[in-house]
Design a protein around this motif. Structure first.
Motif, PDB file in Angstrom:
ATOM      1  N   ASN A  17     -26.911  60.996 -69.073  1.00 28.88           N
ATOM      2  CA  ASN A  17     -27.914  59.942 -68.785  1.00 28.88           C
ATOM      3  C   ASN A  17     -28.664  59.458 -70.016  1.00 28.88           C
ATOM      4  N   GLU A  46     -23.514  71.424 -69.915  1.00 33.02           N
ATOM      5  CA  GLU A  46     -22.759  70.297 -69.348  1.00 33.02           C
ATOM      6  C   GLU A  46     -21.465  70.076 -70.155  1.00 33.02           C
ATOM      7  N   VAL A  49     -18.818  72.810 -69.458  1.00 38.29           N
ATOM      8  CA  VAL A  49     -18.136  72.575 -68.183  1.00 38.29           C
ATOM      9  C   VAL A  49     -17.158  71.406 -68.313  1.00 38.29           C
TER      10      VAL A  49
ATOM     11  N   ARG B  52     -34.511  61.118 -68.720  1.00 36.41           N
ATOM     12  CA  ARG B  52     -33.070  60.980 -68.442  1.00 36.41           C
ATOM     13  C   ARG B  52     -32.567  61.961 -67.390  1.00 36.41           C
ATOM     14  N   ARG B  53     -33.294  63.047 -67.145  1.00 34.30           N
ATOM     15  CA  ARG B  53     -32.847  63.980 -66.102  1.00 34.30           C
ATOM     16  C   ARG B  53     -33.638  63.822 -64.803  1.00 34.30           C
ATOM     17  N   LYS B  94     -26.381  65.321 -55.032  1.00 39.69           N
ATOM     18  CA  LYS B  94     -25.480  65.286 -56.194  1.00 39.69           C
ATOM     19  C   LYS B  94     -24.787  66.635 -56.396  1.00 39.69           C
ATOM     20  N   ASN B 102     -15.350  69.382 -56.208  1.00 38.19           N
ATOM     21  CA  ASN B 102     -14.650  70.184 -57.219  1.00 38.19           C
ATOM     22  C   ASN B 102     -14.254  71.558 -56.702  1.00 38.19           C
ATOM     23  N   TYR B 106     -16.388  74.068 -61.766  1.00 39.71           N
ATOM     24  CA  TYR B 106     -16.949  73.126 -62.748  1.00 39.71           C
ATOM     25  C   TYR B 106     -18.367  72.666 -62.386  1.00 39.71           C
ATOM     26  N   LEU B 107     -19.196  73.587 -61.975  1.00 35.54           N
ATOM     27  CA  LEU B 107     -20.546  73.192 -61.579  1.00 35.54           C
ATOM     28  C   LEU B 107     -21.484  73.180 -62.770  1.00 35.54           C
ATOM     29  N   THR B 108     -22.260  72.109 -62.875  1.00 34.88           N
ATOM     30  CA  THR B 108     -23.201  71.984 -63.995  1.00 34.88           C
ATOM     31  C   THR B 108     -24.627  72.214 -63.482  1.00 34.88           C
ATOM     32  N   PRO B 109     -25.520  72.591 -64.388  1.00 37.43           N
ATOM     33  CA  PRO B 109     -26.846  73.019 -63.928  1.00 37.43           C
ATOM     34  C   PRO B 109     -27.845  71.909 -63.634  1.00 37.43           C
ATOM     35  N   THR B 110     -27.670  70.736 -64.248  1.00 44.00           N
ATOM     36  CA  THR B 110     -28.754  69.747 -64.237  1.00 44.00           C
ATOM     37  C   THR B 110     -29.211  69.355 -62.823  1.00 44.00           C
ATOM     38  N   ILE B 113     -30.951  72.350 -60.898  1.00 42.15           N
ATOM     39  CA  ILE B 113     -32.323  72.732 -61.281  1.00 42.15           C
ATOM     40  C   ILE B 113     -33.341  71.633 -60.965  1.00 42.15           C
TER      41      ILE B 113
END
Lengths: 85, 354
Positions: A17, A46, A49, B52-53, B94, B102, B106-110, B113
């Motif tokens: 982003n 990220e 992954v 951005r997050r 999301k 998936n 392939y799990l991402t943290p953003t 959290i």
């Protein structure tokens, strides 16, 4: 290699982003972390992954990440050498 | 026991409400089943690296928090209390979608959290660098009132002196589809100005963040006094009027003392009859106001009603677009809010001019 670098830039902008950043704003040798693009430790996760999902590369030693994710150049070189998909 | 005052207000809603110099001067007559928010320039309130997050709910809340804090003349508050019915819904959707898409790989943290209900409270605290009491109440359409009650108790007992209290909810695309599927949303787009003439089932949805600085010290910017708040998980129609009268009685007030009653009617033909009991009953000769035709319905829409009540008392004006009838009040001293959603989670909130 150039197509891969373009792909990596597009992924980083979209997935992390980076709203005000364009592909042209990222030089191939720009540092991605710290003073460069300003990515942080969550972004590093990220990217780890992404390496696994998109290129089949599993980073087992997190210390490797520091060198691999230094810039678009270093990422592209590592992916080219180790990719399995 | 000290009195509790509303010292500042801030609203990000489907109307242009983030500018406190205005009070519903321009009416955006949305025609939709979801009313979109009128966004302030978030870059003024949130550094780009942090923004951005952040999903919509967090951005709306930080903007509203900073506006409220600035108006109160404070740099810091003692505590932050947030009410949210659904929390950070977009990030929840999301990461749950990513789990399914998936095959749990392939799990991402953003997104994870950022997806919890107390993400908003945490992010507001990080932005303000507030290390004090931080609590999030999740109780469907009583979420904001729960936060309000906690703040009132803390301030009355002088455990804290200034508290940022807010209600926030954001629309999640998938959740909205489910709500539409079970008939909680109107089947066709309705014009905001014609919502209460639609006579169809379901509500028009919305999102928003409404934050307030509450204090046990009155100051020049004080809007009103928060006199009382009372919640009921269930409340039979047959007991509504006497329960309301008992609530007013506990604050030494009668029906005739109320200058305007602000009702949370949302145009749902199946459930607005609760409001009709009061508007056609004991408040038949009282100035009445509705607000969900301009904010849309969401779990913390009542925080927008609270904003409307505070602004009405401070400005001593009730905008024409929220008036439900035309009983002229000599002034707006005592303002009562009543809200419920689908016959559950009823609340009475009482504000007084001070």
């Amino acid at each position: 290699m150039d197509a891969l670098k373009q792909e990596l830039k597009e992924f980083i902008i979209e997935q992390l982003n980076l709203e005000d950043v364009n592909v042209e704003d990222i030089e191939n040798d720009d540092p991605l972390f710290g003073d460069g693009l300003g990515l942080d430790s969550i972004d590093a996760l990220e990217l780890i992954v992404m390496l696994d999902k998109n290129y089949g590369i599993k980073l087992t030693d997190p210390k490797q990440g520091k060198a691999i994710f230094e810039s678009i150049d270093t990422m592209a070189a590592y992916i080219t050498e180790h990719r399995v998909k | 026991m000290k009195q509790v005052y509303i010292n500042s207000v801030a609203s990000v809603s489907a109307q242009k409400t983030f500018d406190n110099a205005e009070f519903l001067n321009d009416f955006i007559d949305h025609e939709a089943v979801v009313f979109p928010v009128v966004n302030p320039n978030y870059k003024v309130f949130i550094p780009p690296a942090a923004a951005r997050r952040m999903a919509k709910g967090i951005k709306m809340s930080i903007a509203a928090s900073k506006i409220a804090l600035q108006e109160s003349g404070l740099d810091q508050v003692d505590a932050i209390i947030t009410g949210t019915g659904m929390g950070c819904l977009r990030d929840s959707e999301k990461f749950l979608s990513a789990l399914i898409d998936n095959d749990e790989q392939y799990l991402t943290p953003t997104a994870f959290i950022q997806s919890t209900h107390n993400t908003v409270g945490g992010q507001v605290a990080l932005e303000l660098q507030c290390k004090g009491y931080n609590f999030t109440y999740v109780h469907a359409s009583n979420s904001f009132e729960s936060a309000l009650l906690d703040a009132k108790l803390l301030l009355s007992n002088e455990e804290e002196n200034t508290i940022l209290v807010g209600g926030v909810d954001e629309i999640g695309e998938h959740t909205f589809k489910l709500q539409a599927l079970v008939g909680h949303v109107k089947k066709e787009a309705v014009k905001a100005s014609e919502l209460f003439e639609s006579h169809t089932s379901g509500a028009v949805y919305g999102e928003g963040a409404n934050f307030f600085v509450l204090s046990n010290e009155k100051q020049n910017s004080t809007y009103a006094e928060l006199v009382g708040v009372k919640m009921f998980n269930t409340l039979p129609k047959t007991l509504l009027t006497e329960t309301l009268e008992a609530f007013l009685g506990s604050h030494q007030l009668e029906i005739s003392d109320i200058d305007v009653v602000i009702l949370g009617a949302n145009g749902d033909a199946g459930y607005d009859d609760y409001y009709d009991i009061l508007s056609q009953g004991v408040f038949k000769k009282t100035q009445q106001a509705y607000y969900k035709h301009i904010s849309g319905e969401f779990n913390t829409a009542s925080a927008f009603g609270f904003w409307l009540a505070a602004k009405t008392i401070q400005s001593q004006t009730l905008p024409a677009l929220v008036k439900r009838n035309n009983f002229k009040s000599t002034g707006f001293k005592n303002v009562l809010l009543y809200n419920q959603y689908r016959s559950e989670n009823h609340s009475f909130t009482l504000l007084k001019q001070c």
